[in-house]
Design a protein around this motif. Structure first.
Motif, PDB file in Angstrom:
ATOM      1  N   GLY A 589     -73.314 -62.624  12.906  1.00  0.00           N
ATOM      2  CA  GLY A 589     -73.128 -61.380  13.636  1.00  0.00           C
ATOM      3  C   GLY A 589     -71.701 -60.900  13.499  1.00  0.00           C
ATOM      4  N   ILE A 590     -71.475 -59.641  13.812  1.00  0.00           N
ATOM      5  CA  ILE A 590     -70.126 -59.090  13.720  1.00  0.00           C
ATOM      6  C   ILE A 590     -69.221 -59.706  14.779  1.00  0.00           C
ATOM      7  CG2 ILE A 590     -68.759 -56.978  13.920  1.00  0.00           C
ATOM      8  CD1 ILE A 590     -71.131 -55.441  12.831  1.00  0.00           C
ATOM      9  N   LEU A 591     -69.754 -59.926  15.980  1.00  0.00           N
ATOM     10  CA  LEU A 591     -68.948 -60.430  17.078  1.00  0.00           C
ATOM     11  C   LEU A 591     -68.999 -61.943  17.216  1.00  0.00           C
ATOM     12  CD1 LEU A 591     -69.714 -57.738  19.810  1.00  0.00           C
ATOM     13  CD2 LEU A 591     -67.837 -57.812  18.164  1.00  0.00           C
ATOM     14  N   ARG A 592     -70.075 -62.575  16.727  1.00  0.00           N
ATOM     15  CA  ARG A 592     -70.187 -64.024  16.860  1.00  0.00           C
ATOM     16  C   ARG A 592     -71.228 -64.559  15.904  1.00  0.00           C
ATOM     17  NH1 ARG A 592     -72.559 -61.818  21.117  1.00  0.00           N
ATOM     18  NH2 ARG A 592     -70.728 -62.092  22.440  1.00  0.00           N
ATOM     19  N   ASP A 593     -71.115 -65.853  15.583  1.00  0.00           N
ATOM     20  CA  ASP A 593     -72.146 -66.587  14.859  1.00  0.00           C
ATOM     21  C   ASP A 593     -72.765 -67.606  15.803  1.00  0.00           C
ATOM     22  OD1 ASP A 593     -71.625 -65.239  12.549  1.00  0.00           O
ATOM     23  OD2 ASP A 593     -70.835 -66.949  11.431  1.00  0.00           O
ATOM     24  N   LEU A 594     -74.101 -67.748  15.730  1.00  0.00           N
ATOM     25  CA  LEU A 594     -74.778 -68.848  16.403  1.00  0.00           C
ATOM     26  C   LEU A 594     -75.099 -69.872  15.329  1.00  0.00           C
ATOM     27  CD1 LEU A 594     -75.947 -70.000  19.009  1.00  0.00           C
ATOM     28  CD2 LEU A 594     -78.114 -68.891  18.443  1.00  0.00           C
ATOM     29  N   TYR A 595     -74.623 -71.082  15.495  1.00  0.00           N
ATOM     30  CA  TYR A 595     -74.578 -72.091  14.438  1.00  0.00           C
ATOM     31  C   TYR A 595     -75.301 -73.332  14.949  1.00  0.00           C
ATOM     32  CZ  TYR A 595     -71.986 -74.924  10.888  1.00  0.00           C
ATOM     33  OH  TYR A 595     -71.600 -75.735   9.847  1.00  0.00           O
ATOM     34  N   VAL A 596     -76.373 -73.756  14.262  1.00  0.00           N
ATOM     35  CA  VAL A 596     -77.206 -74.867  14.737  1.00  0.00           C
ATOM     36  C   VAL A 596     -77.340 -75.908  13.634  1.00  0.00           C
ATOM     37  CG1 VAL A 596     -79.442 -75.534  15.684  1.00  0.00           C
ATOM     38  CG2 VAL A 596     -78.488 -73.292  16.230  1.00  0.00           C
ATOM     39  N   VAL A 597     -77.201 -77.189  14.013  1.00  0.00           N
ATOM     40  CA  VAL A 597     -77.319 -78.308  13.078  1.00  0.00           C
ATOM     41  C   VAL A 597     -78.291 -79.329  13.657  1.00  0.00           C
ATOM     42  CG1 VAL A 597     -76.092 -80.187  11.921  1.00  0.00           C
ATOM     43  CG2 VAL A 597     -74.964 -77.970  12.240  1.00  0.00           C
ATOM     44  N   ILE A 598     -79.223 -79.819  12.830  1.00  0.00           N
ATOM     45  CA  ILE A 598     -80.136 -80.888  13.237  1.00  0.00           C
ATOM     46  C   ILE A 598     -79.586 -82.213  12.721  1.00  0.00           C
ATOM     47  CG2 ILE A 598     -81.618 -80.609  11.209  1.00  0.00           C
ATOM     48  CD1 ILE A 598     -82.823 -81.526  14.747  1.00  0.00           C
ATOM     49  N   GLY A 599     -79.572 -83.211  13.581  1.00  0.00           N
ATOM     50  CA  GLY A 599     -79.064 -84.524  13.202  1.00  0.00           C
ATOM     51  C   GLY A 599     -80.176 -85.530  12.996  1.00  0.00           C
ATOM     52  N   ASP A 600     -79.832 -86.802  13.045  1.00  0.00           N
ATOM     53  CA  ASP A 600     -80.788 -87.882  12.800  1.00  0.00           C
ATOM     54  C   ASP A 600     -81.656 -88.127  14.030  1.00  0.00           C
ATOM     55  OD1 ASP A 600     -79.796 -88.422  10.210  1.00  0.00           O
ATOM     56  OD2 ASP A 600     -78.124 -89.539  11.091  1.00  0.00           O
TER      57      ASP A 600
END
Length: 655
Positions: A589-600
């Motif tokens: 997004g212009i104002l922010r990123d939503l960032y998601v990571v899946i782990g073990d």
């Protein structure tokens, strides 16, 4: 047969480069025009020969010719086509072939587009450029042959490093090498000028386009590498002060200083010795980066090789070219007398301060990068110099640089007055302070880094726009806009580049100060809150990719009462390379990123899930794009394309 022909072409290019080093240099010394003009067809021949070798190696990767040892070690039949192609330079031997290809390309470009250069200077520049080629052809042919055959070709290859199987890393090395190797041209101009014994305004104008092109490519290359680290490594950061990251950043800083210093040489015929020294050091840092990446002396996720023997060879190249050029510099520095004088308060003084800040900041990065190696060699101690040191030691210089930038642009050449410059900047100071106070109030005083970054970003961006506005003269708004449109492209390029720097400063400060991080173990079907978002882990399944297996998660996310959306992070495993990678899912997004990571998966059930909210993350790379675009706009300026300029100083005979 083609592989053997390509190997022979590389050997022939080596021979041509030796002749190009000797013949034009002798011709320039003796005044023999025929010998001087030999450099031009030789440079073109080099490009054709090494270009043929590179195309043949690319064909071997695309066709999965596993009789070539390099293809076997870095490719696989199941790999997508784009990564078969990028596999050509995704290894030590192929990347060095790309290096000499770009080296030949810059040499040929100087031969084709250097029509305005005096014949002796052009001959010497091309001869010095060819001498660099000699060293790297020897390095490839004697230690890093990319065309070695296997006696018994296997049915399939060992695959490319999974971390490199990514679009960002497919394009990152070519742009980075265009910057690294492009600085060889500034080095060649500097050494040729030292041999000739004179540096004047015309030389400053001739060297600027090459410096600008190298700096522009280096900017794009660094930005691509930073973007890749952000979304591929899964840690949510854009810069880790890794040794190889620093290896590309140091020549970028020195090249930026060289750009500004060359302007002073062109305009005022002063800072000659300093500019020559910067041209030498810029390429010296490029060679240092090559040594760091390929010697194994420092550990990095970006490193190509871990071979001390090759490292010693590169160290010898670094010693010969850097030591030889600095020795020549010491011998000839006295012939480069400054012609112009300037006051303490002037644009020249501001550019000198700019150079000092950039050079010292590069030295800080240099010390922090190599200090662990020095400590281990001299004191037998294992040390780690990480982000806390660099953030504390490097940031103040960049803050000072950002403060000086708008003020220096408004000062007059030779003699300026702070009173005259202060008037237009008063409103900008008020705007910057107001923006900082607003940012502090909105975020409830969480951190001073954010408001300070907002103030600096507004200050630099506003200063760039104000400088352009003042250049339009006086009159109505319509008249001034019309005059602005007719300003030289170099002025527009400078404005866009400074705008980019301001945007990047703001993005870095905002992302550093206001990011949100949530790490927890989540069961399938579980819902939880992260700041304004509601997150639900819907499912986790195993998916088979072209040459990997993936743990594929689906998360449903809603912001307040808005429309829900899904993000699908992955954790991939490449069976051939026996290596996992993390594929973050990012809603940009212009104002922010939503960032998601899946782990073990966890022993007690559920999965490790990391959610980050990164405010203004894309402004960092948007600013870098603007900086590179500013360089490109400046390159289209007719004054730089033709590099005209009469020599105002008489030749000074070298002792």
């Amino acid at each position: 047969m083609l592989i053997e022909l390509a190997h022979f072409a590389l050997i022939l290019a080596f021979a041509v480069s030796i002749a190009q080093t000797v013949v034009p240099m002798v011709g320039a010394q003796k005044g023999w025009r025929g010998w001087m003009t030999f450099a031009e067809p030789a440079a073109t021949s080099q490009l054709i020969l090494v270009g043929f070798a590179f195309l043949v190696l690319t064909r071997a990767f695309v066709m999965s010719d596993f009789s070539v040892e390099l293809v076997y070690a870095n490719s696989h039949t199941a790999k997508p086509l784009i990564y078969k192609i990028s596999g050509v330079w995704g290894n030590h031997e192929g990347s060095m072939l790309l290096w000499v290809l770009i080296l030949a390309l810059f040499g040929a470009s100087a031969a084709w587009f250097g029509g305005n250069l005096p014949a002796p200077l052009k001959a010497r520049v091309l001869a010095v450029q060819a001498s660099i080629s000699v060293a790297f052809y020897a390095f490839i042919l004697f230690t890093s042959n990319p065309f070695a055959r296997l006696a018994n070709p296997p049915l399939d290859g060992r695959d490319l490093n999974p971390l490199l199987q990514d679009p960002g890393l497919a394009f990152h090395p070519p742009f980075l090498y265009l910057g690294y190797v492009g600085l060889s041209m500034t080095f060649s101009f500097a050494v040729a000028a030292l041999i000739e014994g004179r540096v004047d305004a015309a030389w400053g104008r001739w060297v600027r386009p090459w410096t600008l092109a190298a700096w522009m490519f280096l900017t794009v290359g660094i930005a691509l590498g930073s973007w890749w680290a952000y979304y591929e490594l899964g840690w949510g950061g854009f810069w880790f002060w890794d040794p190889v990251e620093n290896a590309s950043f140091m020549p970028w800083l020195i090249a930026a200083a060289l750009l500004h210093s060359a302007i002073v040489v062109e305009k005022r015929e002063t800072l000659k010795s300093w500019t020559i020294l910067l041209a030498i050091l810029a390429f010296g840092f490029s060679l240092l980066g090559t040594f760091i990446v390929r010697s194994g002396v420092l550990t990095s996720v970006h490193a190509f090789a871990n071979d001390p023997e090759r490292g010693v060879f590169i160290l010898m190249i670094l010693g010969v070219f850097l030591g030889g050029s600095l020795t020549l510099y010491a011998a000839r520095a006295g012939t480069m007398q400054a012609q112009g004088v300037f006051g303490t308060v002037s644009r020249e003084s501001a550019l000198v301060l700019n150079n000092i800040l950039l050079a010292v900041s590069a030295f800080v990065v240099f010390i922090g990068t190599l200090w662990p190696l020095v400590a281990e060699m001299l004191f037998d101690r294992t040390l780690s110099v990480g982000p806390p040191f660099f953030d504390a030691a490097f940031t103040p210089f960049m803050v000072a640089l950002a403060i000086v930038l708008p003020l220096g642009s408004l000062l007059a050449w030779k003699r300026g007055t702070l009173t005259r410059a202060r008037g237009p900047l008063t409103g900008l100071v008020a705007l910057s302070v107001a923006a900082a106070l607003l940012a502090y109030a909105v975020h409830s005083g969480r951190s001073l880094v954010g408001p300070a970054g907002v103030a600096l970003g507004v200050w630099v961006v506003g200063g760039a726009l104000l400088d352009l506005w003042l250049r339009s003269g006086r009159g109505s708004v319509t008249d001034r806009l019309r005059r602005m449109a007719r300003l030289p492209r170099g002025d527009w390029g400078k404005t866009v580049a400074h705008l980019g720097m301001g945007v990047t400063i703001f993005g870095i400060a905002a992302m550093t100060a206001w990011d949100v991080e949530d790490i927890r173990v989540v069961d399938i079907g579980e819902t939880y809150e992260v700041a304004p978002y509601t997150v639900t882990l819907d499912s986790v399944e195993t998916v088979q990719g072209p040459n990997y297996r993936s743990t594929f998660a689906t998360l449903a996310i809603r912001r307040g009462q808005g429309t829900p959306f899904t993000l699908t992070p992955e954790k991939r495993f490449y069976p051939v390379a026996q290596m996992p990678t993390t594929e973050a899912a990012i809603r940009n997004g212009i104002l922010r990123d939503l960032y998601v990571v899946i782990g073990d998966p966890q022993e007690a059930g559920g999965y490790a899930v990391r959610v980050y909210i990164k405010p203004f993350a894309n402004w960092i790379w948007g600013g870098a794009i603007l900086m590179a675009l500013g360089g490109l706009i400046s390159l289209t300026d007719r004054r730089l394309r033709i590099a005209v300029g009469a020599r105002r100083a008489a030749p000074v005979a070298a002792e």
